[in-house]
Motif scaffolding. Structure first.
Motif, PDB file in Angstrom:
ATOM      1  N   ARG A   1      -2.982   3.946  -5.914  1.00  0.00           N
ATOM      2  CA  ARG A   1      -4.332   4.426  -5.189  1.00  0.00           C
ATOM      3  C   ARG A   1      -4.996   2.990  -4.752  1.00  0.00           C
ATOM      4  O   ARG A   1      -6.172   2.921  -4.034  1.00  0.00           O
ATOM      5  CB  ARG A   1      -5.255   5.508  -5.589  1.00  0.00           C
ATOM      6  CG  ARG A   1      -4.571   6.936  -5.223  1.00  0.00           C
ATOM      7  CD  ARG A   1      -5.328   7.791  -5.844  1.00  0.00           C
ATOM      8  NE  ARG A   1      -4.708   9.077  -5.727  1.00  0.00           N
ATOM      9  CZ  ARG A   1      -3.987   9.641  -6.704  1.00  0.00           C
ATOM     10  NH1 ARG A   1      -3.849   8.976  -7.757  1.00  0.00           N
ATOM     11  NH2 ARG A   1      -3.444  10.946  -6.564  1.00  0.00           N
TER      12      ARG A   1
ATOM     13  N   VAL B   1       0.771  -1.003  -0.129  1.00  0.00           N
ATOM     14  CA  VAL B   1       0.018  -0.006   0.020  1.00  0.00           C
ATOM     15  C   VAL B   1       0.960   1.123  -0.069  1.00  0.00           C
ATOM     16  O   VAL B   1       1.803   1.361   1.016  1.00  0.00           O
ATOM     17  CB  VAL B   1      -0.818   0.089   1.226  1.00  0.00           C
ATOM     18  CG1 VAL B   1      -1.661   1.196   1.219  1.00  0.00           C
ATOM     19  CG2 VAL B   1      -1.790  -1.244   1.547  1.00  0.00           C
ATOM     20  N   LYS B   2       0.584   2.251  -0.975  1.00  0.00           N
ATOM     21  CA  LYS B   2       1.439   3.434  -0.889  1.00  0.00           C
ATOM     22  C   LYS B   2       0.726   4.255   0.140  1.00  0.00           C
ATOM     23  O   LYS B   2      -0.631   4.536  -0.042  1.00  0.00           O
ATOM     24  CB  LYS B   2       1.291   4.002  -2.254  1.00  0.00           C
ATOM     25  CG  LYS B   2       2.159   3.531  -3.273  1.00  0.00           C
ATOM     26  CD  LYS B   2       2.280   4.171  -4.524  1.00  0.00           C
ATOM     27  CE  LYS B   2       3.104   3.369  -5.591  1.00  0.00           C
ATOM     28  NZ  LYS B   2       3.223   4.096  -6.817  1.00  0.00           N
ATOM     29  N   ILE B   3       1.307   4.616   1.250  1.00  0.00           N
ATOM     30  CA  ILE B   3       0.738   5.385   2.175  1.00  0.00           C
ATOM     31  C   ILE B   3       0.060   6.685   1.865  1.00  0.00           C
ATOM     32  O   ILE B   3      -0.982   6.873   2.057  1.00  0.00           O
ATOM     33  CB  ILE B   3       1.820   5.575   3.449  1.00  0.00           C
ATOM     34  CG1 ILE B   3       2.306   4.312   4.110  1.00  0.00           C
ATOM     35  CG2 ILE B   3       1.306   6.446   4.482  1.00  0.00           C
ATOM     36  CD1 ILE B   3       1.284   3.427   4.324  1.00  0.00           C
ATOM     37  N   ARG B   4       0.761   7.371   1.009  1.00  0.00           N
ATOM     38  CA  ARG B   4       0.328   8.473   0.537  1.00  0.00           C
ATOM     39  C   ARG B   4       0.807   9.063  -0.630  1.00  0.00           C
ATOM     40  O   ARG B   4       1.824   9.514  -0.847  1.00  0.00           O
ATOM     41  CB  ARG B   4       0.768   9.823   1.467  1.00  0.00           C
ATOM     42  CG  ARG B   4       0.270   9.927   2.901  1.00  0.00           C
ATOM     43  CD  ARG B   4       0.717  11.021   3.444  1.00  0.00           C
ATOM     44  NE  ARG B   4       0.230  10.644   5.114  1.00  0.00           N
ATOM     45  CZ  ARG B   4       0.268  11.720   5.985  1.00  0.00           C
ATOM     46  NH1 ARG B   4       0.656  12.868   5.788  1.00  0.00           N
ATOM     47  NH2 ARG B   4      -0.509  11.541   7.030  1.00  0.00           N
TER      48      ARG B   4
ATOM     49  N   VAL C   1      -5.469   1.527  -1.442  1.00  0.00           N
ATOM     50  CA  VAL C   1      -5.679   2.683  -0.473  1.00  0.00           C
ATOM     51  C   VAL C   1      -7.449   2.384  -0.655  1.00  0.00           C
ATOM     52  O   VAL C   1      -8.268   2.726   0.287  1.00  0.00           O
ATOM     53  CB  VAL C   1      -5.413   3.923  -0.753  1.00  0.00           C
ATOM     54  CG1 VAL C   1      -5.993   5.114  -0.188  1.00  0.00           C
ATOM     55  CG2 VAL C   1      -3.810   3.828  -0.574  1.00  0.00           C
TER      56      VAL C   1
ATOM     57  N   ASN D   1      -9.007  -0.483   0.793  1.00  0.00           N
ATOM     58  CA  ASN D   1      -9.100  -0.527   2.291  1.00  0.00           C
ATOM     59  C   ASN D   1     -10.247   0.268   2.568  1.00  0.00           C
ATOM     60  O   ASN D   1     -10.825   0.108   3.743  1.00  0.00           O
ATOM     61  CB  ASN D   1      -7.468   0.068   2.836  1.00  0.00           C
ATOM     62  CG  ASN D   1      -7.521  -0.247   4.253  1.00  0.00           C
ATOM     63  OD1 ASN D   1      -7.827  -1.264   4.656  1.00  0.00           O
ATOM     64  ND2 ASN D   1      -7.170   1.007   5.124  1.00  0.00           N
TER      65      ASN D   1
END
Length: 182
Positions: free
Chosen positions: A134, A122-125, A137, A140
């Motif tokens: 995304r 997962v790319k946090i931001r 994200v 989730n």
């Protein structure tokens, strides 16, 4: 909403991905369907159509919020599998498995299987201008949780399965969809 329903929803929210997976994989009364699609970007729509048709068979009308969340989650997971889970050269055929598991009054699980053993990240931001990154994200945000696990076959580990779990306590058993005695 009656107090007992609030406790029921709170109990669902407290479940871990492992607990959702255990119920949807091994519980009695779970309805399951699976399709294999060729691993190419143009077939992501085929996966969405399969899911929409099945959700309709299970009593969720098109345009329902739950149905839309499930379809979007499948779209993101299949796109990830096609873009990042391919292990064979492009000229060779490879498939992605898409499965749905429904335990009425509980949850719906979406599983997408590919041939890569790489753990999804997962790319946090993701940056605002990024055109990708995304997918998980979104999954989730749309689901009660997700997880990935190795997929094992006769030759050992041969890929992974990524599950997303979407609560659906409002989807009760529909008598007209159950087999009727002859």
């Amino acid at each position: 909403m009656p107090a007992y329903q609030n406790r029921e929803v709170d109990a669902l929210a407290a479940l871990s991905s492992r607990e959702f997976l255990a119920v949807l994989a091994y519980s009695v009364g779970v309805e399951r369907v699976t399709v294999e699609i060729e691993s190419c970007e143009s077939n992501v729509g085929e996966a969405r159509r399969f899911v929409r048709r099945q959700l309709g068979c299970w009593g969720l009308p098109e345009g329902d919020d739950l149905a839309d969340r499930v379809v979007l989650a499948v779209s993101e997971l299949v796109t990830n599998a096609v873009l990042h889970g391919r292990t064979r050269p492009l000229e060779e055929t490879e498939t992605v498995g898409v499965s749905l598991a429904l335990k009425r009054d509980f949850a719906l699980g979406v599983m997408v299987a590919d041939n890569s053993c790489a753990v999804p990240l997962v790319k946090i931001r993701p940056s605002v201008s990024a055109i990708s990154g995304r997918g998980l994200v979104l999954v989730n945000a749309l689901s009660a949780g997700w997880t990935a696990a190795p997929r094992c076959g006769r030759e050992g580990v041969n890929g992974k399965a990524v599950w997303a779990f979407i609560e659906c306590p409002q989807l009760a058993t529909l008598p007209e969809l159950l087999p009727q005695p002859a």
